[in-house]
Motif scaffolding. Structure first.
Motif, PDB file in Angstrom:
ATOM      1  N   PHE A 100       0.890  -1.217  -0.004  1.00  0.00           N
ATOM      2  CA  PHE A 100      -0.059   0.030  -0.014  1.00  0.00           C
ATOM      3  C   PHE A 100       0.801   1.331  -0.075  1.00  0.00           C
ATOM      4  O   PHE A 100       0.147   2.294  -0.472  1.00  0.00           O
ATOM      5  CB  PHE A 100      -0.926  -0.024   1.244  1.00  0.00           C
ATOM      6  N   GLY A 101       1.908   1.275   0.616  1.00  0.00           N
ATOM      7  CA  GLY A 101       2.928   2.307   0.751  1.00  0.00           C
ATOM      8  C   GLY A 101       3.936   2.405  -0.350  1.00  0.00           C
ATOM      9  O   GLY A 101       4.358   1.419  -1.155  1.00  0.00           O
ATOM     10  N   SER A 102       4.460   3.556  -0.790  1.00  0.00           N
ATOM     11  CA  SER A 102       4.976   3.785  -1.815  1.00  0.00           C
ATOM     12  C   SER A 102       6.294   5.091  -1.554  1.00  0.00           C
ATOM     13  O   SER A 102       5.611   5.986  -1.059  1.00  0.00           O
ATOM     14  CB  SER A 102       4.452   3.820  -3.288  1.00  0.00           C
ATOM     15  N   ARG A 103       7.275   4.791  -2.108  1.00  0.00           N
ATOM     16  CA  ARG A 103       8.341   6.065  -2.013  1.00  0.00           C
ATOM     17  C   ARG A 103       9.079   6.385  -3.263  1.00  0.00           C
ATOM     18  O   ARG A 103       9.625   5.229  -3.673  1.00  0.00           O
ATOM     19  CB  ARG A 103       9.073   5.568  -0.539  1.00  0.00           C
ATOM     20  N   THR A 162      14.036   7.598 -11.652  1.00  0.00           N
ATOM     21  CA  THR A 162      13.288   7.605 -10.506  1.00  0.00           C
ATOM     22  C   THR A 162      13.189   6.194 -10.158  1.00  0.00           C
ATOM     23  O   THR A 162      12.891   5.298 -10.873  1.00  0.00           O
ATOM     24  CB  THR A 162      12.027   8.367 -10.892  1.00  0.00           C
ATOM     25  N   VAL A 163      13.295   5.967  -8.766  1.00  0.00           N
ATOM     26  CA  VAL A 163      13.273   4.659  -8.400  1.00  0.00           C
ATOM     27  C   VAL A 163      11.994   4.510  -7.440  1.00  0.00           C
ATOM     28  O   VAL A 163      11.975   5.337  -6.508  1.00  0.00           O
ATOM     29  CB  VAL A 163      14.464   4.323  -7.305  1.00  0.00           C
ATOM     30  N   GLU A 211       5.954  -4.000   6.439  1.00  0.00           N
ATOM     31  CA  GLU A 211       7.309  -3.442   6.328  1.00  0.00           C
ATOM     32  C   GLU A 211       7.518  -1.846   6.732  1.00  0.00           C
ATOM     33  O   GLU A 211       8.377  -1.578   7.182  1.00  0.00           O
ATOM     34  CB  GLU A 211       7.702  -3.671   4.877  1.00  0.00           C
ATOM     35  N   HIS A 212       6.518  -1.153   6.474  1.00  0.00           N
ATOM     36  CA  HIS A 212       6.682   0.381   6.756  1.00  0.00           C
ATOM     37  C   HIS A 212       6.267   0.521   8.385  1.00  0.00           C
ATOM     38  O   HIS A 212       6.931   1.254   8.740  1.00  0.00           O
ATOM     39  CB  HIS A 212       5.337   1.108   5.967  1.00  0.00           C
ATOM     40  N   GLU A 213       5.434  -0.106   8.931  1.00  0.00           N
ATOM     41  CA  GLU A 213       5.091   0.258  10.275  1.00  0.00           C
ATOM     42  C   GLU A 213       5.851  -0.732  11.408  1.00  0.00           C
ATOM     43  O   GLU A 213       6.055  -0.500  12.459  1.00  0.00           O
ATOM     44  CB  GLU A 213       3.612  -0.033  10.671  1.00  0.00           C
TER      45      GLU A 213
END
Length: 129
Positions: free
Chosen positions: A19-22, A36-37, A45-47
């Motif tokens: 759900f998250g992206s960077r 751009t990566v 993984e995020h929290e």
């Protein structure tokens, strides 16, 4: 049983789906190329592992509602569990709450369809045959 399965599926999707992206932009020293990566991460993984606690709440509530069917006072237990799960859905609506709305509805339906405890009628009408 349906509410439990729905809550486990919702928790698994929330836990493992990306759900998250960077996005990171990398330029070369000459400045003529820019790469751009995009890094996608799951909620786990995020929290990190502490995210398991709020995801376990709906699973435990539906498990209690499912297990209550084996006892004599199943309806009040299921009703309370459905109410707590509905409160979780409302309070968590801005983040993960609405993912558990189907399991809250299923648990509410299960609570409504659970037969209530038998009532005894006292008085003169009870003794008339």
């Amino acid at each position: 049983m349906v509410a439990f399965v729905l809550s486990v599926v919702a928790a698994a999707v929330l836990l493992l789906a990306p759900f998250g992206s960077r996005q990171t932009a990398v330029s070369t020293t000459a400045g003529d190329q820019q790469v751009t990566v995009v890094d996608r991460s799951s909620l786990l993984e995020h929290e990190g592992p502490p995210v398991l606690v709020p995801l376990a709440v709906p699973v435990v509530l539906t498990l209690v509602g499912m297990a209550a069917g084996r006892f004599r006072r199943a309806r009040p237990v299921r009703t309370i569990a459905a109410g707590l799960l509905a409160a979780f859905v409302v309070l968590g609506a801005m983040s993960i709450g609405f993912f558990f709305l189907p399991s809250a509805v299923a648990l509410g339906v299960a609570a409504a369809r659970t037969p209530g405890s038998p009532r005894t009628v006292a008085g003169p009408a009870a003794s008339v045959r």
